[in-house]
Write a protein that holds these residues in place. Structure first.
Motif, PDB file in Angstrom:
ATOM      1  N   SER A 191       0.816  -1.220   0.000  1.00 23.65           N
ATOM      2  CA  SER A 191       0.000   0.000   0.000  1.00 23.65           C
ATOM      3  C   SER A 191       0.851   1.273   0.000  1.00 23.65           C
ATOM      4  CB  SER A 191      -0.928   0.012   1.219  1.00 23.65           C
ATOM      5  OG  SER A 191      -0.173  -0.097   2.417  1.00 23.65           O
ATOM      6  N   GLN A 192       2.144   1.127   0.331  1.00 19.78           N
ATOM      7  CA  GLN A 192       3.060   2.275   0.313  1.00 19.78           C
ATOM      8  C   GLN A 192       4.424   1.796  -0.184  1.00 19.78           C
ATOM      9  OE1 GLN A 192       2.773   3.254   4.615  1.00 19.78           O
ATOM     10  NE2 GLN A 192       1.740   5.154   4.013  1.00 19.78           N
ATOM     11  N   ALA A 193       5.216   2.734  -0.710  1.00 17.88           N
ATOM     12  CA  ALA A 193       6.622   2.436  -0.997  1.00 17.88           C
ATOM     13  C   ALA A 193       7.361   2.737   0.301  1.00 17.88           C
ATOM     14  CB  ALA A 193       7.135   3.300  -2.139  1.00 17.88           C
ATOM     15  N   GLY A 194       7.801   1.680   1.000  1.00 16.01           N
ATOM     16  CA  GLY A 194       8.377   1.837   2.332  1.00 16.01           C
ATOM     17  C   GLY A 194       7.277   1.981   3.364  1.00 16.01           C
ATOM     18  N   CYS A 195       7.648   2.421   4.564  1.00 19.33           N
ATOM     19  CA  CYS A 195       6.656   2.599   5.630  1.00 19.33           C
ATOM     20  C   CYS A 195       7.227   3.544   6.674  1.00 19.33           C
ATOM     21  CB  CYS A 195       6.321   1.253   6.277  1.00 19.33           C
ATOM     22  SG  CYS A 195       5.016   1.368   7.531  1.00 19.33           S
ATOM     23  N   ALA A 196       6.355   4.396   7.213  1.00 18.84           N
ATOM     24  CA  ALA A 196       6.804   5.397   8.187  1.00 18.84           C
ATOM     25  C   ALA A 196       6.714   4.899   9.622  1.00 18.84           C
ATOM     26  CB  ALA A 196       5.952   6.656   8.038  1.00 18.84           C
ATOM     27  N   MET A 197       6.179   3.686   9.845  1.00 20.40           N
ATOM     28  CA  MET A 197       5.840   3.270  11.209  1.00 20.40           C
ATOM     29  C   MET A 197       7.043   2.788  12.010  1.00 20.40           C
ATOM     30  SD  MET A 197       2.702   4.005  11.484  1.00 20.40           S
ATOM     31  CE  MET A 197       2.467   5.235  10.208  1.00 20.40           C
ATOM     32  N   GLY A 198       8.115   2.405  11.330  1.00 18.33           N
ATOM     33  CA  GLY A 198       9.381   2.121  12.010  1.00 18.33           C
ATOM     34  C   GLY A 198       9.387   0.936  12.965  1.00 18.33           C
ATOM     35  N   CYS A 199       8.521  -0.052  12.765  1.00 20.51           N
ATOM     36  CA  CYS A 199       8.558  -1.244  13.628  1.00 20.51           C
ATOM     37  C   CYS A 199       9.960  -1.835  13.529  1.00 20.51           C
ATOM     38  CB  CYS A 199       7.496  -2.245  13.186  1.00 20.51           C
ATOM     39  SG  CYS A 199       5.853  -1.500  13.136  1.00 20.51           S
ATOM     40  N   VAL A 200      10.570  -2.122  14.692  1.00 26.21           N
ATOM     41  CA  VAL A 200      12.025  -2.352  14.690  1.00 26.21           C
ATOM     42  C   VAL A 200      12.440  -3.633  13.980  1.00 26.21           C
ATOM     43  CG1 VAL A 200      12.448  -0.969  16.762  1.00 26.21           C
ATOM     44  CG2 VAL A 200      11.962  -3.414  17.007  1.00 26.21           C
ATOM     45  N   PHE A 201      11.544  -4.632  13.926  1.00 23.45           N
ATOM     46  CA  PHE A 201      11.940  -5.918  13.336  1.00 23.45           C
ATOM     47  C   PHE A 201      11.559  -6.032  11.866  1.00 23.45           C
ATOM     48  CE2 PHE A 201       7.972  -6.436  15.801  1.00 23.45           C
ATOM     49  CZ  PHE A 201       7.092  -6.588  14.724  1.00 23.45           C
ATOM     50  N   CYS A 202      10.951  -4.990  11.307  1.00 23.35           N
ATOM     51  CA  CYS A 202      10.386  -5.099   9.957  1.00 23.35           C
ATOM     52  C   CYS A 202      11.334  -4.504   8.913  1.00 23.35           C
ATOM     53  CB  CYS A 202       9.042  -4.385   9.912  1.00 23.35           C
ATOM     54  SG  CYS A 202       8.360  -4.234   8.251  1.00 23.35           S
ATOM     55  N   ALA A 203      11.594  -5.273   7.879  1.00 28.43           N
ATOM     56  CA  ALA A 203      12.516  -4.824   6.823  1.00 28.43           C
ATOM     57  C   ALA A 203      11.977  -3.562   6.140  1.00 28.43           C
ATOM     58  CB  ALA A 203      12.710  -5.944   5.805  1.00 28.43           C
ATOM     59  N   THR A 204      10.662  -3.486   5.961  1.00 30.47           N
ATOM     60  CA  THR A 204      10.082  -2.298   5.321  1.00 30.47           C
ATOM     61  C   THR A 204      10.189  -1.088   6.253  1.00 30.47           C
ATOM     62  OG1 THR A 204       8.514  -3.751   4.211  1.00 30.47           O
ATOM     63  CG2 THR A 204       8.040  -1.404   4.151  1.00 30.47           C
ATOM     64  N   GLY A 205       9.926  -1.330   7.550  1.00 26.67           N
ATOM     65  CA  GLY A 205      10.025  -0.245   8.530  1.00 26.67           C
ATOM     66  C   GLY A 205      11.436   0.320   8.604  1.00 26.67           C
ATOM     67  N   GLN A 206      12.398  -0.559   8.417  1.00 26.67           N
ATOM     68  CA  GLN A 206      13.791  -0.125   8.497  1.00 26.67           C
ATOM     69  C   GLN A 206      14.162   0.797   7.329  1.00 26.67           C
ATOM     70  OE1 GLN A 206      15.617  -4.017   8.879  1.00 26.67           O
ATOM     71  NE2 GLN A 206      14.715  -4.322  10.909  1.00 26.67           N
ATOM     72  N   MET A 207      13.374   0.751   6.243  1.00 26.64           N
ATOM     73  CA  MET A 207      13.728   1.632   5.104  1.00 26.64           C
ATOM     74  C   MET A 207      13.056   3.000   5.152  1.00 26.64           C
ATOM     75  SD  MET A 207      12.047  -0.517   1.898  1.00 26.64           S
ATOM     76  CE  MET A 207      12.275  -2.248   2.183  1.00 26.64           C
ATOM     77  N   GLY A 208      12.043   3.175   5.999  1.00 28.54           N
ATOM     78  CA  GLY A 208      11.351   4.466   6.031  1.00 28.54           C
ATOM     79  C   GLY A 208      10.363   4.596   4.881  1.00 28.54           C
TER      80      GLY A 208
END
Ligand code: SAH
Ligand code: SF4
Length: 353
Positions: free
Chosen positions: A107-124
């Motif tokens: 639903s998004q390119a990357g993610c702003a939520m920053g969950c620490v274990f998530c590869a997508t969260g780690q990219m912003g």
């Protein structure tokens, strides 16, 4: 260039009418795009050749470009798409032996939520996807499956991004997946990290779509350390929103719990979760953590995972452990795949009930 996939039926009719084309052409085009799954204008053989040629120069069907694709031995396809402005998103198609074909889309390119274990969260977060960009991920699989004599049966918004952080884009896409691709509402799942206003708004949509909540911890300090968004909407308001959702919609809620060794997998934690969810019609999916480069945690072992599930059952909370299966293309896919499998089993259980 105009993207025909981005147009509603009305907009398509108006666009064609402005070009001097009769109304039945819009219906014909939509049938080719959605019912017959034509991925390009060449295939639309009952359109005049001149019109096809004109469409090919003035219009497109979608805007995504596949850059790589990996296929695993079990048939799972993981595809990376480049958006028109260069950002990358993933979409996965998972075939199951019972004939189901499930698309997991972003639903998004990357993610702003920053969950620490998530590869997508780690990219912003790079940006939100438009409704058309979300729909297109599902539509491409839908069209490819039609060409093979199969059909896309399920869609989950569990790829990159937080659907409720792009509420209009994501829910707009859900509606079009229902209307244009003909996927049953109960076969669509939206997964959220727990944006309470989004859950409350979603409850009022009148949709029969499944809601999954990424819970992962039951106390504010621990959940806040894993999921920064918990500092804004804590465990209590989140569970309250889930209870209200259930009351308003009559629908069961799924909870996702990534089991992290020594972090959220103790029997005490299971008892606390059991007490927290007591009386809520729900299902908990326990998924041993999929290790990512940016987070040092390790997955809980099978015995402890089963023990955790057993404690939840004592509290009357149904729970399933998903053991990550060896997927030869990417561990991320395994994670996705198991999560989706868990949801499907629940669906079967609900259908039987
Ligand atoms: N943003 C939404 C949907 C996409 S993430 C959400 O968070 O719900 C899909 C699921 O994968 C979520 O439950 C998320 O918490 C989980 N997840 C992310 N990284 C993971 C990992 N490394 N191991 C296990 N589960 C993970
Ligand atoms: Fe990853 Fe979902 Fe958290 Fe975003 S909200 S960082 S996609 S787990």
């Amino acid at each position: 260039m105009i993207d025909l996939l981005a147009l509603s039926p009305d907009e398509l009719s108006r666009t064609l009418a402005a070009q001097g084309l009769p109304a039945f052409r819009a219906r014909q085009l939509r049938a080719w795009i959605f019912e017959r799954g034509a991925l390009d204008f060449d295939r639309m053989t009952d359109l005049p050749a001149a019109l096809r040629a004109r469409l090919a120069t003035q219009a497109t069907l979608g805007t995504l470009r596949a850059v790589t694709e990996q296929q695993s031995a079990d048939g799972t396809i993981k595809r990376l798409y480049r958006l028109h402005d260069g950002h990358l998103v993933e979409a996965v198609l998972m075939p199951y032996d019972d004939g189901r074909r499930t698309a997991c889309i972003s639903s998004q390119a990357g993610c702003a939520m920053g969950c620490v274990f998530c590869a997508t969260g780690q990219m912003g977060l790079a940006r939100n996807l438009s409704t058309a960009e979300i729909l297109e991920q599902a539509w491409r699989f839908h069209a490819e499956l039609i060409a093979r004599g199969e059909r896309l049966s399920n869609v989950v918004l569990m790829g990159m991004g937080e659907p409720f952080h792009n509420y209009d884009g994501a829910i707009g896409a859900v509606r079009r997946i229902i209307d244009d691709l003909g996927i049953g509402q109960r076969h669509i799942t939206v997964s959220t990290v727990g944006l309470v206003p989004g859950i409350r708004r979603f409850a009022l949509e009148g949709l029969q779509v499944k809601l999954a909540i990424s819970l992962h911890a039951s106390t504010d300090p621990r959940r806040g350390a894993l999921l920064p968004v918990n500092r804004k909407w804590g465990v209590e308001p989140l569970i309250e929103a889930c209870r209200d959702y259930q009351e308003q919609t009559g629908r069961r809620v799924s909870f996702e719990w990534a089991l992290i060794r020594g972090e959220n997998d103790s029997p005490e934690e299971a008892h606390r979760l059991g007490r927290l969810l007591r009386g809520l019609r729900c299902h908990v999916n326990l998924i041993p953590l999929n290790p990512t480069a940016g987070y040092p945690g390790a997955p809980t072992g099978p015995a402890d995972a089963q023990g955790f599930a057993a404690v939840l059952e004592q509290h009357g909370v149904p729970a399933t452990v998903r053991v990550r299966r060896g997927i030869d293309i990417d561990a991320g896919c395994g994670q996705l795949r198991d999560r989706v499998l868990a949801l499907q089993e629940e669906e079967e259980a609900t259908d039987r009930a």
